[in-house]
Scaffold this motif. Structure first.
Motif, PDB file in Angstrom:
ATOM      1  N   PHE A   1      -2.724 -14.317  14.315  1.00 58.69           N
ATOM      2  CA  PHE A   1      -1.797 -15.786  14.013  1.00 58.69           C
ATOM      3  C   PHE A   1      -0.654 -15.735  14.680  1.00 58.69           C
TER       4      PHE A   1
ATOM      5  N   LEU B   1     -11.682  -3.313  14.870  1.00 53.81           N
ATOM      6  CA  LEU B   1     -13.002  -3.119  14.423  1.00 53.81           C
ATOM      7  C   LEU B   1     -13.988  -3.467  15.682  1.00 53.81           C
TER       8      LEU B   1
ATOM      9  N   GLU C   1       0.193 -16.644   2.541  1.00 54.98           N
ATOM     10  CA  GLU C   1       0.452 -15.863   3.263  1.00 54.98           C
ATOM     11  C   GLU C   1      -0.738 -15.593   4.138  1.00 54.98           C
ATOM     12  N   ASN C   2      -0.107 -15.169   5.672  1.00 55.32           N
ATOM     13  CA  ASN C   2      -1.085 -14.966   6.779  1.00 55.32           C
ATOM     14  C   ASN C   2      -1.834 -13.613   6.355  1.00 55.32           C
ATOM     15  N   TYR C   3      -1.138 -12.842   5.916  1.00 54.35           N
ATOM     16  CA  TYR C   3      -1.784 -11.330   5.697  1.00 54.35           C
ATOM     17  C   TYR C   3      -2.853 -11.333   5.011  1.00 54.35           C
TER      18      TYR C   3
ATOM     19  N   ASN D   1     -12.293  -0.635   5.518  1.00 54.67           N
ATOM     20  CA  ASN D   1     -13.343  -1.625   4.930  1.00 54.67           C
ATOM     21  C   ASN D   1     -14.664  -1.398   5.594  1.00 54.67           C
ATOM     22  N   TYR D   2     -14.648  -0.981   6.832  1.00 53.98           N
ATOM     23  CA  TYR D   2     -16.110  -0.804   7.459  1.00 53.98           C
ATOM     24  C   TYR D   2     -16.392   0.473   7.675  1.00 53.98           C
TER      25      TYR D   2
ATOM     26  N   GLN E   1     -12.355 -11.502  14.730  1.00 52.71           N
ATOM     27  CA  GLN E   1     -10.968 -11.310  14.288  1.00 52.71           C
ATOM     28  C   GLN E   1      -9.973 -12.512  14.616  1.00 52.71           C
TER      29      GLN E   1
ATOM     30  N   SER F   1       4.561 -12.745   9.001  1.00 50.63           N
ATOM     31  CA  SER F   1       3.935 -13.185   7.899  1.00 50.63           C
ATOM     32  C   SER F   1       2.443 -12.547   7.740  1.00 50.63           C
ATOM     33  N   ALA F   2       2.155 -12.318   9.068  1.00 50.52           N
ATOM     34  CA  ALA F   2       0.441 -11.653   9.002  1.00 50.52           C
ATOM     35  C   ALA F   2       0.796 -10.185   8.706  1.00 50.52           C
ATOM     36  N   VAL F   3       1.591  -9.478   8.527  1.00 53.73           N
ATOM     37  CA  VAL F   3       1.602  -8.333   7.938  1.00 53.73           C
ATOM     38  C   VAL F   3       2.383  -8.146   6.660  1.00 53.73           C
TER      39      VAL F   3
ATOM     40  N   LYS G   1      -4.771 -13.959   4.265  1.00 55.25           N
ATOM     41  CA  LYS G   1      -5.960 -14.427   5.215  1.00 55.25           C
ATOM     42  C   LYS G   1      -6.559 -13.646   6.117  1.00 55.25           C
ATOM     43  N   VAL G   2      -5.723 -12.732   6.744  1.00 58.27           N
ATOM     44  CA  VAL G   2      -6.246 -11.635   7.715  1.00 58.27           C
ATOM     45  C   VAL G   2      -6.998 -10.580   6.969  1.00 58.27           C
ATOM     46  N   ALA G   3      -6.568 -10.284   5.737  1.00 55.14           N
ATOM     47  CA  ALA G   3      -7.278  -9.389   5.165  1.00 55.14           C
ATOM     48  C   ALA G   3      -8.637  -9.843   4.639  1.00 55.14           C
ATOM     49  N   ARG G   4      -8.753 -10.921   4.353  1.00 58.62           N
ATOM     50  CA  ARG G   4     -10.011 -11.488   4.169  1.00 58.62           C
ATOM     51  C   ARG G   4     -10.723 -11.379   5.364  1.00 58.62           C
ATOM     52  N   ILE G   5     -10.387 -11.835   6.480  1.00 58.81           N
ATOM     53  CA  ILE G   5     -11.178 -11.974   7.578  1.00 58.81           C
ATOM     54  C   ILE G   5     -11.575 -10.614   8.206  1.00 58.81           C
ATOM     55  N   ASN G   6     -10.667  -9.358   7.919  1.00 58.63           N
ATOM     56  CA  ASN G   6     -11.200  -8.312   8.247  1.00 58.63           C
ATOM     57  C   ASN G   6     -11.816  -7.345   7.365  1.00 58.63           C
ATOM     58  N   GLY G   7     -12.347  -8.166   6.274  1.00 61.67           N
ATOM     59  CA  GLY G   7     -13.399  -7.708   5.417  1.00 61.67           C
ATOM     60  C   GLY G   7     -13.176  -6.872   3.958  1.00 61.67           C
ATOM     61  N   SER G   8     -11.732  -7.102   3.649  1.00 59.91           N
ATOM     62  CA  SER G   8     -11.411  -6.705   2.447  1.00 59.91           C
ATOM     63  C   SER G   8     -11.937  -7.485   1.287  1.00 59.91           C
TER      64      SER G   8
ATOM     65  N   GLU H   1      -6.277  -0.729   7.429  1.00 60.48           N
ATOM     66  CA  GLU H   1      -7.047  -1.620   6.521  1.00 60.48           C
ATOM     67  C   GLU H   1      -8.521  -1.912   6.923  1.00 60.48           C
TER      68      GLU H   1
ATOM     69  N   ARG I   1     -18.290 -11.008   9.759  1.00 61.61           N
ATOM     70  CA  ARG I   1     -16.617 -11.207   9.701  1.00 61.61           C
ATOM     71  C   ARG I   1     -16.335  -9.719  10.851  1.00 61.61           C
TER      72      ARG I   1
END
Lengths: 280, 268
Positions: B94, B167, A163-165, B117-118, B91, B99-101, A167-174, B113, B87
């Motif tokens: 998609f 960010l 799921e993209n979310y 993280n930062y 950013q 599916s990106a949320v 992937k996005v979570a990984r990219i934004n540092g989680s 989120e 990272r």
């Protein structure tokens, strides 16, 4: 809350029933009219009376008290098995699915080895190895059951990972841990709830089967499967000795299955409702 | 100056075979420099390897060969705190906004989120900061507590953009950000992206198969064909004027779906 109950009458009804079952299990020692292990041969195989509402068995013990106390072994152990198997399965499945690589390989080969044997045979084999007794049966059932949870959770995690979310979570540092905790586990909760209620029935049946085979609970501790085994010799004269525990098992398993079904339809319905609202 | 540099990237997927596993090459010999402050467009038909290249730039898919240098550091060798800092500057938005949320989170939680993280903003100022971001992308404070299913596709894409902006990154990879939207929303989102690029001094990598959108937003166009970069244009005008084979092929093959003029055969 009130509208939820109105919309899901059956679900509420079954949940209340399950809750009631657990309350009765916890309060069993106080609810039981007699001591379930007191033998009184003078009063053996009696019909219902004020003192013994469901009569007595071949040793003059109170059948109702034995049924009530027997719930603790059946329902209590089933809940324990479920919690343990689920935690192990959830952990193993999530780790295997999320990290992949050799961890995944090792864990899944273990699961496949376990799954290669028929369930009941494996449980009997393990109990034979550990020796008879309730603790050993519980341990064997946990060992057999976690692999199914692990396989299912691994599959879910694998599909969620794309799921993209995630992937996005990984990219934004989680961190991986945060992703698992915040995105993966909450999203496999609904199917988990459905599965767990269905599996409770399976566990109860298995504990009783083991006791019936003489491998589980040992006399004089009351347990439903055990009671059926003891009643077997009197099937021609006092069939109710087998009937009562049998009915209890049946009812409890049916209640859990119905709850599972209504939970499944609840989440199923929700999914469809979502599809209608997307409006894309 | 280049913010992101790809050096001789090659990527292939393992094809599973019973006796001899085969490598299926997806990308070959790709070297690119993404200049600061520009919109760098990767244009190509479906299956050309655009999204794979996007994932490689984002640091989530290690290429079989080659290096990715972002802000002077090798993206696939950075670890721990360094990687986390890199990272932060990189950013993504998609294509599939839904599916990106995470369906179980509100708009506020979704945008919070990356902030958490930062530790970007203090807990007390978080809501104000998120509201400001929502306003930047054309939504309002009323949308904070809504769930993804309560938004339309265009609104969701705005939330995704707000999250990518949260960010204050230097580079945003836009992976087909408008392809799942209708014509009106496509134009609105393109305008929004254009405005944000100037306001936040962003660099974009815009991945698309839509020539019209590419012409509206791009500064630099690279054409990706069957896994290799065949042509590059430093201005949109050059691209439009070009008669070179790849550009011409793209223009004719993609635009053929929307014929501008029809020749009507005269009746005998």
């Amino acid at each position: 809350m009130r509208t939820f109950i109105k919309q899901h009458k059956l679900l509420t009804f079954y949940s209340v029933l399950v809750l009631l079952l657990f309350v009765v299990t916890l309060l069993a020692p106080w609810l039981a009219p007699n001591n379930p292990t007191t033998v009184n041969l003078a009063l053996k195989l009696q019909g219902p009376s004020a003192q013994y509402p469901l009569g007595t068995d071949h040793l003059g013990r109170c059948v109702l008290s034995r049924l009530l106390i027997g719930m603790q072994a059946s329902l209590g152990s089933a809940a324990f098995i479920f919690v343990c198997a689920l935690s192990i399965g959830l952990m193993a499945g999530t780790i295997a699915g999320y990290f992949g690589g050799w961890i995944d390989y090792v864990l899944m080969r273990i699961c496949e080895t376990m799954m290669a044997f028929p369930n009941l045979l494996l449980v009997i084999g393990l109990v034979g190895m550990f020796g008879p007794g309730l603790k050993q049966v519980v341990l064997a059932l946990i060992l057999v059951q976690w692999v199914y949870y692990a396989r299912i959770f691994r599959g879910m995690v694998l599909s969620l990972k794309t799921e993209n979310y995630v992937k996005v979570a990984r990219i934004n540092g989680s961190s991986s841990f945060k992703i698992i905790r915040k995105h993966i586990v909450p999203n496999i909760m609904p199917p988990l709830l459905v599965m767990s209620t269905l599996e409770m029935g399976w566990s109860i049946m298995n504990i009783s089967s083991m006791s019936f085979l003489g491998l589980g609970v040992q006399a004089p501790t009351p347990e439903w499967g055990m009671m059926i085994l003891e009643g077997k010799s009197f099937v021609r004269t006092n069939i109710e000795l087998m009937l009562y525990p049998g009915l209890c098992i049946m009812l409890v398993v049916i209640i859990f299955n119905l709850l599972g079904e209504s939970l499944a339809s609840l989440f199923g319905v929700k999914k469809q409702a979502l599809k209608g609202k997307e409006g894309l | 100056m280049a913010i992101l540099t790809l050096t001789d990237i090659a990527h292939s997927y393992q094809k599973k075979g019973l006796f001899q596993p085969k490598q299926a090459p997806v990308l070959e010999h790709i070297s690119l420099n993404i200049p600061v402050g520009q919109c760098f467009t990767l244009l190509g038909v479906s299956g050309a390897g655009k999204s794979t290249l996007g994932n490689i730039m984002l640091g989530i898919e290690r290429p079989t060969r080659g290096t990715v240098t972002f802000l002077g550091q090798n993206l696939y060798e950075a670890k721990g705190a360094t990687l986390k800092q890199l990272r932060r500057e990189l950013q993504v938005v998609f294509q599939d906004s839904l599916s990106a949320v995470d369906p179980r989170m509100t708009a506020e939680q979704i945008i919070a989120e990356p902030l958490d993280n930062y530790q970007m903003v203090a807990q007390a100022d978080k809501r104000a900061y998120i509201t400001e971001l929502l306003e930047q992308v054309g939504l309002s404070a009323d949308d904070l507590t809504k769930y993804p299913r309560q938004f339309s596709g265009g609104q969701l894409q705005r939330i995704n953009i707000a999250r990518a902006l949260a960010l204050k990154p230097k580079l945003i990879v836009l992976d087909e950000p408008i392809s799942s939207l209708d014509m009106v929303n496509q134009r609105l989102i393109i305008d929004l992206l254009q405005r944000l690029k100037e306001d936040f001094q962003l660099t974009y990598v815009f991945i698309t198969h839509d020539i019209k959108a590419a012409c509206l937003l791009s500064d630099h166009i690279a054409i990706l064909e069957a896994g290799t970069i065949t042509e590059q244009y430093t201005t949109v005008a050059d691209f439009i004027a070009s008669t070179k084979s790849a550009a011409h092929h793209l223009k004719t093959s993609l635009l053929a779906e929307h014929p501008m003029k029809r020749t009507i055969r005269s009746l005998p």
